[in-house]
Design a protein around this motif. Structure first.
Motif, PDB file in Angstrom:
ATOM      1  N   PHE A 151       0.868  -1.179   0.000  1.00  0.00           N
ATOM      2  CA  PHE A 151       0.000   0.000   0.000  1.00  0.00           C
ATOM      3  C   PHE A 151       0.899   1.222   0.000  1.00  0.00           C
ATOM      4  N   TYR A 152       0.352   2.339  -0.437  1.00  0.00           N
ATOM      5  CA  TYR A 152       1.104   3.597  -0.353  1.00  0.00           C
ATOM      6  C   TYR A 152       0.147   4.792  -0.473  1.00  0.00           C
ATOM      7  N   LYS A 153      -0.263   5.098  -1.685  1.00  0.00           N
ATOM      8  CA  LYS A 153      -1.101   6.278  -1.868  1.00  0.00           C
ATOM      9  C   LYS A 153      -2.535   5.982  -1.426  1.00  0.00           C
ATOM     10  N   PHE A 159      -4.574   2.204   4.733  1.00  0.00           N
ATOM     11  CA  PHE A 159      -3.456   1.883   5.626  1.00  0.00           C
ATOM     12  C   PHE A 159      -2.423   3.019   5.663  1.00  0.00           C
ATOM     13  N   SER A 160      -2.514   3.934   4.698  1.00  0.00           N
ATOM     14  CA  SER A 160      -1.592   5.068   4.680  1.00  0.00           C
ATOM     15  C   SER A 160      -1.916   6.030   5.825  1.00  0.00           C
ATOM     16  N   ASN A 161      -0.900   6.632   6.391  1.00  0.00           N
ATOM     17  CA  ASN A 161      -1.119   7.636   7.443  1.00  0.00           C
ATOM     18  C   ASN A 161      -1.757   8.902   6.897  1.00  0.00           C
ATOM     19  N   PHE A 162      -1.795   9.005   5.571  1.00  0.00           N
ATOM     20  CA  PHE A 162      -2.399  10.172   4.929  1.00  0.00           C
ATOM     21  C   PHE A 162      -3.909   9.976   4.712  1.00  0.00           C
ATOM     22  N   SER A 163      -4.448   8.821   5.049  1.00  0.00           N
ATOM     23  CA  SER A 163      -5.882   8.571   4.804  1.00  0.00           C
ATOM     24  C   SER A 163      -6.728   9.475   5.704  1.00  0.00           C
ATOM     25  N   TYR A 194      -0.871  14.145  13.386  1.00  0.00           N
ATOM     26  CA  TYR A 194      -0.443  13.861  14.769  1.00  0.00           C
ATOM     27  C   TYR A 194       1.045  13.539  14.814  1.00  0.00           C
ATOM     28  N   TYR A 195       1.480  12.627  13.933  1.00  0.00           N
ATOM     29  CA  TYR A 195       2.877  12.174  13.920  1.00  0.00           C
ATOM     30  C   TYR A 195       3.836  13.353  13.680  1.00  0.00           C
ATOM     31  N   GLN A 196       3.537  14.166  12.699  1.00  0.00           N
ATOM     32  CA  GLN A 196       4.438  15.289  12.388  1.00  0.00           C
ATOM     33  C   GLN A 196       4.504  16.284  13.552  1.00  0.00           C
ATOM     34  N   GLN A 242       4.097  15.659  16.737  1.00  0.00           N
ATOM     35  CA  GLN A 242       4.799  15.109  17.910  1.00  0.00           C
ATOM     36  C   GLN A 242       6.305  15.304  17.828  1.00  0.00           C
ATOM     37  N   LYS A 243       6.828  15.537  16.621  1.00  0.00           N
ATOM     38  CA  LYS A 243       8.265  15.787  16.463  1.00  0.00           C
ATOM     39  C   LYS A 243       8.720  17.002  17.275  1.00  0.00           C
ATOM     40  N   PHE A 244       7.788  17.923  17.558  1.00  0.00           N
ATOM     41  CA  PHE A 244       8.169  19.213  18.150  1.00  0.00           C
ATOM     42  C   PHE A 244       7.717  19.389  19.595  1.00  0.00           C
ATOM     43  N   VAL A 254       5.192   6.611  19.135  1.00  0.00           N
ATOM     44  CA  VAL A 254       4.242   7.666  18.751  1.00  0.00           C
ATOM     45  C   VAL A 254       3.367   7.157  17.600  1.00  0.00           C
ATOM     46  N   MET A 255       4.003   6.569  16.614  1.00  0.00           N
ATOM     47  CA  MET A 255       3.269   6.069  15.441  1.00  0.00           C
ATOM     48  C   MET A 255       2.327   4.930  15.830  1.00  0.00           C
ATOM     49  N   LYS A 256       2.808   4.024  16.670  1.00  0.00           N
ATOM     50  CA  LYS A 256       1.987   2.865  17.060  1.00  0.00           C
ATOM     51  C   LYS A 256       0.707   3.331  17.774  1.00  0.00           C
ATOM     52  N   VAL A 294       3.079  -4.069   3.602  1.00  0.00           N
ATOM     53  CA  VAL A 294       4.310  -3.315   3.299  1.00  0.00           C
ATOM     54  C   VAL A 294       3.961  -1.943   2.730  1.00  0.00           C
ATOM     55  N   GLU A 295       4.504  -0.902   3.364  1.00  0.00           N
ATOM     56  CA  GLU A 295       4.332   0.441   2.792  1.00  0.00           C
ATOM     57  C   GLU A 295       5.316   0.581   1.626  1.00  0.00           C
ATOM     58  N   ASN A 296       4.748   0.697   0.441  1.00  0.00           N
ATOM     59  CA  ASN A 296       5.551   0.679  -0.794  1.00  0.00           C
ATOM     60  C   ASN A 296       6.044   2.082  -1.145  1.00  0.00           C
ATOM     61  N   PHE A 329      12.744   3.667   6.139  1.00  0.00           N
ATOM     62  CA  PHE A 329      12.455   3.410   7.557  1.00  0.00           C
ATOM     63  C   PHE A 329      11.001   2.962   7.712  1.00  0.00           C
ATOM     64  N   TRP A 330      10.062   3.836   7.358  1.00  0.00           N
ATOM     65  CA  TRP A 330       8.644   3.493   7.486  1.00  0.00           C
ATOM     66  C   TRP A 330       8.198   2.563   6.359  1.00  0.00           C
ATOM     67  N   GLY A 331       8.836   2.636   5.230  1.00  0.00           N
ATOM     68  CA  GLY A 331       8.450   1.828   4.072  1.00  0.00           C
ATOM     69  C   GLY A 331       9.542   0.869   3.653  1.00  0.00           C
TER      70      GLY A 331
HETATM   71  N1  LIG Z   1       1.113   8.409   1.480  1.00  0.00           N
HETATM   72  C1  LIG Z   1       2.380   8.872   1.694  1.00  0.00           C
HETATM   73  N2  LIG Z   1       2.862   9.842   0.916  1.00  0.00           N
HETATM   74  C2  LIG Z   1       4.102  10.272   1.125  1.00  0.00           C
HETATM   75  O1  LIG Z   1       4.597  11.233   0.344  1.00  0.00           O
HETATM   76  C3  LIG Z   1       4.905   9.715   2.160  1.00  0.00           C
HETATM   77  N3  LIG Z   1       6.193  10.154   2.395  1.00  0.00           N
HETATM   78  C4  LIG Z   1       4.348   8.707   2.954  1.00  0.00           C
HETATM   79  N4  LIG Z   1       5.058   8.107   3.968  1.00  0.00           N
HETATM   80  C5  LIG Z   1       4.833   8.511   5.311  1.00  0.00           C
HETATM   81  O2  LIG Z   1       5.608   9.652   5.645  1.00  0.00           O
HETATM   82  C6  LIG Z   1       5.765   9.673   7.053  1.00  0.00           C
HETATM   83  C7  LIG Z   1       7.223   9.771   7.452  1.00  0.00           C
HETATM   84  O3  LIG Z   1       7.535  11.103   7.534  1.00  0.00           O
HETATM   85  P1  LIG Z   1       9.007  11.606   7.970  1.00  0.00           P
HETATM   86  O4  LIG Z   1       9.905  11.197   6.851  1.00  0.00           O
HETATM   87  O5  LIG Z   1       9.348  10.925   9.264  1.00  0.00           O
HETATM   88  O6  LIG Z   1       8.837  13.071   8.098  1.00  0.00           O
HETATM   89  C8  LIG Z   1       5.186   8.375   7.591  1.00  0.00           C
HETATM   90  O7  LIG Z   1       3.848   8.606   7.975  1.00  0.00           O
HETATM   91  C9  LIG Z   1       5.214   7.499   6.365  1.00  0.00           C
HETATM   92  O8  LIG Z   1       4.271   6.467   6.504  1.00  0.00           O
HETATM   93  N5  LIG Z   1       3.084   8.291   2.694  1.00  0.00           N
END
Ligand SMILES: Nc1nc(O)c(N)c(N[C@@H]2O[C@H](COP(=O)(O)O)[C@@H](O)[C@H]2O)n1
Length: 153
Positions: free
Chosen positions: A5-7, A15-19, A36-38, A40-42, A85-87, A113-115, A121-123
């Motif tokens: 999965f990816y987009k 399954f993407s964090n962007f959903s 949320y994830y982005q 938490q970095k700060f 944080v991600m989990k 698998v995140e493609n 790292f994440w993919g």
């Molecule tokens: N759907 C999608 N589009 C992108 O352009 C992506 N880079 C990702 N991957 C996600 O990016 C996050 C990691 O961000 P950092 O590199 O740590 O700033 C993480 O949510 C990946 O799953 N996905």
């Protein structure tokens, strides 16, 4: 079988964090896991002022762009805490939204698998040798949800 999965608009895009599946964590609402994830970095960093901007970003792409700004200072323990944080956020997403929870459960024991072509790292990265931490988190969330909801066993 391996499920890639990816987009968001591709198969298994939920399954993407962007959903577009919002989560509430400790009383604060976030439009996507990526917001949320982005943010938490700060937390606790000198650049914590960016957190409300990330939270208010119109899209996860904008939230990611803000979080990836190389001139901002990420919290010093980020590398240690980022998978936890991600989990937490991914688990919350699938506990909150029943329809995507079902999609996750229907993947059975298949490898997820995140493609991502550029994230090793994440993919899985362009050559499929990446660590795939997002896929691993999704599979552990699937396991946790299976034991919580006792279905498809
Ligand atoms: N759907 C999608 N589009 C992108 O352009 C992506 N880079 C990702 N991957 C996600 O990016 C996050 C990691 O961000 P950092 O590199 O740590 O700033 C993480 O949510 C990946 O799953 N996905």
């Amino acid at each position: 079988m391996t499920i890639y999965f990816y987009k968001v608009w591709e198969p298994y895009g939920c399954f993407s964090n962007f959903s577009p599946h919002g989560i509430e964590i400790r009383g604060t609402y976030w439009s996507t896991v990526e917001h949320y994830y982005q943010a938490q970095k700060f937390v606790g960093s000198v650049d914590a002022v960016i957190i409300p901007l990330i939270s208010a970003a119109q899209t996860p792409e904008q939230a990611a762009a803000l979080g990836r700004c190389s001139t901002r200072k990420v919290r010093c323990d980020w590398d240690v805490v980022k998978t936890e944080v991600m989990k937490e956020a991914v688990l919350k997403k699938f506990l909150t939204h029943a329809e995507i929870r079902e999609t996750l459960l229907t993947t059975g024991d298949n490898l997820l698998v995140e493609n991502s072509p550029n994230d090793y790292f994440w993919g899985c990265g362009a050559n499929k040798t990446g660590e795939n931490y997002l896929g691993k988190i999704l599979m552990s969330v699937r396991e946790e949800i299976r034991s919580l909801f006792c279905r498809y066993q």
